[in-house]
Design a protein around this motif. Structure first.
Motif, PDB file in Angstrom:
ATOM      1  N   PHE A 213      13.942  56.428  51.539  1.00 15.30           N
ATOM      2  CA  PHE A 213      14.320  57.647  52.257  1.00 15.30           C
ATOM      3  C   PHE A 213      15.437  58.295  51.452  1.00 15.30           C
ATOM      4  N   LEU A 214      15.245  59.583  51.065  1.00 11.26           N
ATOM      5  CA  LEU A 214      16.148  60.258  50.140  1.00 11.26           C
ATOM      6  C   LEU A 214      16.544  61.632  50.685  1.00 11.26           C
ATOM      7  N   PRO A 215      17.302  61.690  51.751  1.00  8.65           N
ATOM      8  CA  PRO A 215      17.677  62.991  52.325  1.00  8.65           C
ATOM      9  C   PRO A 215      18.878  63.606  51.607  1.00  8.65           C
ATOM     10  N   SER A 216      19.020  64.912  51.729  1.00  7.48           N
ATOM     11  CA  SER A 216      20.200  65.602  51.218  1.00  7.48           C
ATOM     12  C   SER A 216      20.552  66.752  52.151  1.00  7.48           C
ATOM     13  N   VAL A 217      21.822  67.129  52.137  1.00  5.70           N
ATOM     14  CA  VAL A 217      22.330  68.222  52.963  1.00  5.70           C
ATOM     15  C   VAL A 217      23.191  69.112  52.086  1.00  5.70           C
ATOM     16  N   ALA A 218      23.016  70.422  52.210  1.00  2.55           N
ATOM     17  CA  ALA A 218      23.855  71.384  51.496  1.00  2.55           C
ATOM     18  C   ALA A 218      24.528  72.290  52.514  1.00  2.55           C
ATOM     19  N   LEU A 219      25.800  72.524  52.315  1.00  3.43           N
ATOM     20  CA  LEU A 219      26.592  73.350  53.223  1.00  3.43           C
ATOM     21  C   LEU A 219      27.301  74.424  52.403  1.00  3.43           C
ATOM     22  N   LYS A 220      27.002  75.674  52.689  1.00  3.73           N
ATOM     23  CA  LYS A 220      27.654  76.783  52.000  1.00  3.73           C
ATOM     24  C   LYS A 220      28.936  77.106  52.766  1.00  3.73           C
ATOM     25  N   LEU A 221      30.069  76.651  52.236  1.00  6.29           N
ATOM     26  CA  LEU A 221      31.354  76.867  52.893  1.00  6.29           C
ATOM     27  C   LEU A 221      31.802  78.317  52.763  1.00  6.29           C
ATOM     28  N   ALA A 222      31.391  78.955  51.665  1.00  5.31           N
ATOM     29  CA  ALA A 222      31.670  80.369  51.425  1.00  5.31           C
ATOM     30  C   ALA A 222      30.666  80.832  50.384  1.00  5.31           C
ATOM     31  N   GLU A 223      30.677  82.137  50.080  1.00  2.00           N
ATOM     32  CA  GLU A 223      29.721  82.640  49.092  1.00  2.00           C
ATOM     33  C   GLU A 223      29.918  81.993  47.736  1.00  2.00           C
ATOM     34  N   ASP A 224      31.136  81.487  47.468  1.00  2.00           N
ATOM     35  CA  ASP A 224      31.433  80.916  46.161  1.00  2.00           C
ATOM     36  C   ASP A 224      31.655  79.399  46.213  1.00  2.00           C
ATOM     37  N   THR A 225      31.309  78.743  47.331  1.00  2.00           N
ATOM     38  CA  THR A 225      31.604  77.321  47.483  1.00  2.00           C
ATOM     39  C   THR A 225      30.456  76.608  48.184  1.00  2.00           C
ATOM     40  N   LEU A 227      29.037  72.621  49.284  1.00  2.00           N
ATOM     41  CA  LEU A 227      29.245  71.183  49.423  1.00  2.00           C
ATOM     42  C   LEU A 227      27.880  70.529  49.620  1.00  2.00           C
ATOM     43  N   SER A 228      27.602  69.451  48.887  1.00  2.00           N
ATOM     44  CA  SER A 228      26.309  68.775  49.025  1.00  2.00           C
ATOM     45  C   SER A 228      26.509  67.276  49.178  1.00  2.00           C
ATOM     46  N   TYR A 229      25.604  66.676  49.943  1.00  2.00           N
ATOM     47  CA  TYR A 229      25.592  65.223  50.131  1.00  2.00           C
ATOM     48  C   TYR A 229      24.163  64.732  49.945  1.00  2.00           C
ATOM     49  N   GLU A 230      24.034  63.574  49.319  1.00  2.00           N
ATOM     50  CA  GLU A 230      22.715  63.014  49.043  1.00  2.00           C
ATOM     51  C   GLU A 230      22.746  61.502  49.279  1.00  2.00           C
ATOM     52  N   LEU A 231      21.724  61.009  49.969  1.00  2.00           N
ATOM     53  CA  LEU A 231      21.592  59.576  50.247  1.00  2.00           C
ATOM     54  C   LEU A 231      20.406  59.022  49.472  1.00  2.00           C
ATOM     55  N   GLU A 232      20.579  57.841  48.913  1.00  2.00           N
ATOM     56  CA  GLU A 232      19.484  57.091  48.295  1.00  2.00           C
ATOM     57  C   GLU A 232      19.373  55.750  49.016  1.00  2.00           C
ATOM     58  N   TRP A 233      18.266  55.549  49.698  1.00  2.00           N
ATOM     59  CA  TRP A 233      18.037  54.286  50.408  1.00  2.00           C
ATOM     60  C   TRP A 233      16.626  53.822  50.082  1.00  2.00           C
TER      61      TRP A 233
END
Length: 708
Positions: A213-225, A227-233
């Motif tokens: 299971f390889l999910p990821s999440v991306a969060l646009k904190l602003a137009e120029d920023t 943040l991403s998270y990725e799991l490898e299981w």
């Protein structure tokens, strides 16, 4: 947790660069994804380094499911001893690193190959970059031949996309994949990727199972920023299989299908849990910062039965027992814990009228390698030795479970720990429209601790190193550029000498020069390169202390490469890769595994002098813009040494593959492929004459893929 505190410390150091944000306060900057660390923003022809890219489309067309199979598409990469198929091991330009550990590939620029997580699946892979040549001054702590970087599929903000596939193949292979990209509003995106596979083998009683299971999440904190998270299981189970034996060098001494282990040992299990967190902020169109951290735990555990390699303990080949193999039984519990934090500032500016593209970064790397190893080993053969005492099996007619499984005893229980701080700087200066110069260096401060957990005796060693790099790019025309590069690097040797002293690291020097070109309005691009690599402090046997090693060896590799990829006239897609590699020992030493004499000029194990991979494919349009694709490829690998310091060579082989896919209706595609079309007998790699990995016979796959 220590990773959180280090990450925050690194972030505070790098985010406090306020001037760049103020200079472009009125500029509209939109960051849509995370860039790659250590690479900067360059066109392919501006990089003084040979780089080959294997795309997800190429992987999909060839129905490739493993990293090792994907790397076969690039001739500069050659297979090495893969630990019974349970980890990835390869050499780039002839240099492989420690043959007792997996190869150290990168995942999004983070070390992902260290540890014991099993062979890498290609689920969730966007592309694979083979970064060849002297890049150690930037990445650090690597082999001089090159680095493999896996770019993963990450959450995207643009659109809802769902893909799912299922396939069935030879040897009862069944596999299912799913990939769903789910935007949530304009600022959040989630990507869910999973896979399951179960398969038998052409090897009797050998099977495997893997899922992840390889999910990821991306969060646009602003137009120029962003943040991403990725799991490898991931979890994999496979019977440990050292392959066939070749007594006296005879590769036809037994059928390829015969398994010489014990089904009663059960599978070895490999587990991975990994996390990646990255923050990218653009101060302007020209300046950005990337901060990231990675934490990865791996575990490999299980029993195995393997051929005994010492001739004095081996039945096989003796007059009374010509076909009876003496075996060891082993238990392994290997654990890896790897933590990385890094920060990188990237800038594009003018100084003195000259364009500068700058990378400045820091990183911290911590790796704990724990190994518990137990073994039963048969005694030296005497006139009264029995097959039961030798834990023997007949290679022509194996009978499993014939004897009780031997109890293993302790052999190794150690913990090796590495901690490294690094700083790197690279500037590529445009002296004119036609001439660019790259200057860089990397400073590493390294601490190594080796603990014998059985005796509680430990040794520590610290060292530091500055690794420079230089590059030159000359633009001859819009279609052609020439380049040259030089770099130095090092790689830590795990373990210790007989007296407990930690090994010195390997040091390397590498040079390459070549040309990059585009044909047919750059729809076809290629690279031709020459290289020369040297390294010292390679591990060799300690004559005064049998069973131990010392870092005194030297090795070198020279060669030529030619890579070509793109589209020919007539809309025919081409992939071509050829490499000539002459890799050899550069000092007279004893081999660290068997204390056999290595002479200067002896070839390195499993390195073919000639390798080639070529592929053609074409898409046809049928009916209402429906697509039908046919393709075929060929791989050639010349003979290579199969056992260090001997004259045992694995024969050359040539494999042919074919594939096709057809779009039945919009969003529904069927596909199929056949590998080893002409059913050639071949051997992919070897560690010794009694540990030889046979290649698979002809294999078919059919499947379907849906997307919307």
């Amino acid at each position: 947790m220590r990773s959180i505190s280090i990450l925050l410390a690194g972030a505070s150091c790098l985010v406090t660069v306020p001037a760049f944000a103020e200079e472009s306060a009125d500029a509209e900057i939109t960051v849509t994804g995370i860039r790659q660390a250590y690479q900067g923003a360059f066109e392919a022809k501006e990089v003084p380094q040979a780089v080959s890219v294997i795309s997800s489309e190429t992987l999909e067309d060839n129905n490739i499911l493993r990293l090792t199979d994907a790397l076969d598409l690039n001739a500069s990469v050659s297979r090495q001893n893969n630990f019974g198929g349970l980890w990835d091991s390869y050499a780039v330009r002839g240099f492989a690193g420690d043959d007792n550990l997996p190869s150290g590939y990168l995942v999004n620029g983070f070390n992902g190959g260290r540890g014991f997580g099993g062979s890498r699946d290609v689920a969730g892979v966007e592309r694979i970059e083979v970064l060849k040549g002297p890049a150690a001054a930037l990445y650090g702590r690597g082999e001089p031949g090159g680095t493999v970087n896996i770019i993963t599929k990450q959450a995207e903000f643009d659109a809802l996309k769902v893909n799912a596939s299922g396939l069935f193949g030879s040897f009862d292979r069944v596999r299912f994949d799913a990939d769903a990209n789910l935007p949530v509003g304009e600022s959040i995106a989630v990507r869910l990727i999973g896979f399951f596979e179960k398969s038998d083998s052409f090897r009797t009683t050998v099977d495997s199972k893997r899922y992840g299971f390889l999910p990821s999440v991306a969060l646009k904190l602003a137009e120029d920023t962003v943040l991403s998270y990725e799991l490898e299981w991931t979890h994999s189970e496979a019977d440990f299989d050292r392959g066939i034996v070749a007594p006296g060098g005879n590769l036809n001494a037994m059928p390829r299908r015969n398994f010489l282990g014990e089904p009663g040992d059960g599978p070895l299990e490999a587990k991975v849990t990994g996390h990646q967190l990255q923050l990218q902020h653009a101060f302007s169109d020209d300046w950005s910062v990337l901060i990231g951290t990675s934490y990865r735990e791996t575990d490999l555990e299980g029993f195995s039965s393997e051929a005994e390699l010492a001739s004095g303990r081996q039945f096989l080949g003796r007059p009374a027992t010509p076909n009876v193999l003496s075996r060891q039984r082993r238990f392994r519990d290997y654990e890896g814990e790897h933590f990385v934090v890094r920060g990188e500032l990237s800038g594009d500016f003018e100084l003195g009228g000259l364009r500068n593209r700058l990378l400045v970064g820091v990183d911290y790397d911590e790796f704990d390698n724990g190994q518990l190893f137990q073994r039963f080993r048969p005694a030296s053969v005497t006139a009264t030795s029995t097959e039961a005492a030798q834990y023997a099996i007949n290679i022509l007619n194996p009978v499993y479970g014939r004897f009780p499984l031997p109890v293993t005893g302790p052999l190794t229980n150690r913990l090796d720990q590495q901690k490294a701080y690094g700083f790197y700087l690279q500037d590529q200066i445009s002296l004119s429209d036609a001439l660019q110069v790259r200057i860089g260096l990397r400073y590493d401060d390294y601490d190594v601790r080796s603990l014998n957990r059985a005796t509680s005796v430990s040794q520590n060693r610290s060292f530091s190193r500055v690794s420079p790099q230089f590059g030159l790019v000359v633009k001859a025309s819009e279609a052609v550029s020439f380049y040259a590069a030089y770099g130095e690097g090092f790689r830590s040797n795990l373990g210790a000498r007989a007296n407990g002293d930690v090994f010195d690291p390997e040091f390397s020097k590498s040079f390459e020069a070549g040309a990059k070109f585009g044909l047919f309005d750059n729809s076809l691009s290629g690279t031709i390169s020459l290289f020369n690599l040297k390294k010292r402090n390679v591990l060799a046997a300690d004559v005064a202390n049998p069973g131990f090693s010392i870092p005194v060896g030297k090795a070198g590799s020279t060669g030529l490469e030619f890579d070509l990829a793109g589209r020919l006239p007539g809309d025919v897609d081409l992939l071509f890769s050829y490499a000539y590699v002459d890799a050899e020992a550069k000092a007279d030493v004893l081999d660290p595994n068997f204390s056999l004499q290595i002479r200067s000029g002896d070839p390195l194990i499993n390195i073919p002098k000639h390798s080639l991979n070529a592929q053609l494919s074409k898409r046809f349009t049928i009916g209402d813009d429906r697509g039908l694709t046919f393709g075929a490829g060929i791989q050639h690998v010349s003979e290579r040494l199969g056992e260090t310091a001997t004259n045992f060579f694995l024969p050359s082989y040539t494999l042919v593959r074919a594939f096709a896919k057809a779009e039945l209706i919009e969003g529904l595609e069927v596909f199929g492929d056949v590998k080893n079309l002409f059913n050639e007998t071949y051997f992919t790699n070897s560690f010794a004459r009694l540990w030889v990995a046979p290649g698979s016979p002809r294999a078919f796959t059919v499947g379907a893929r849906v997307s919307f």
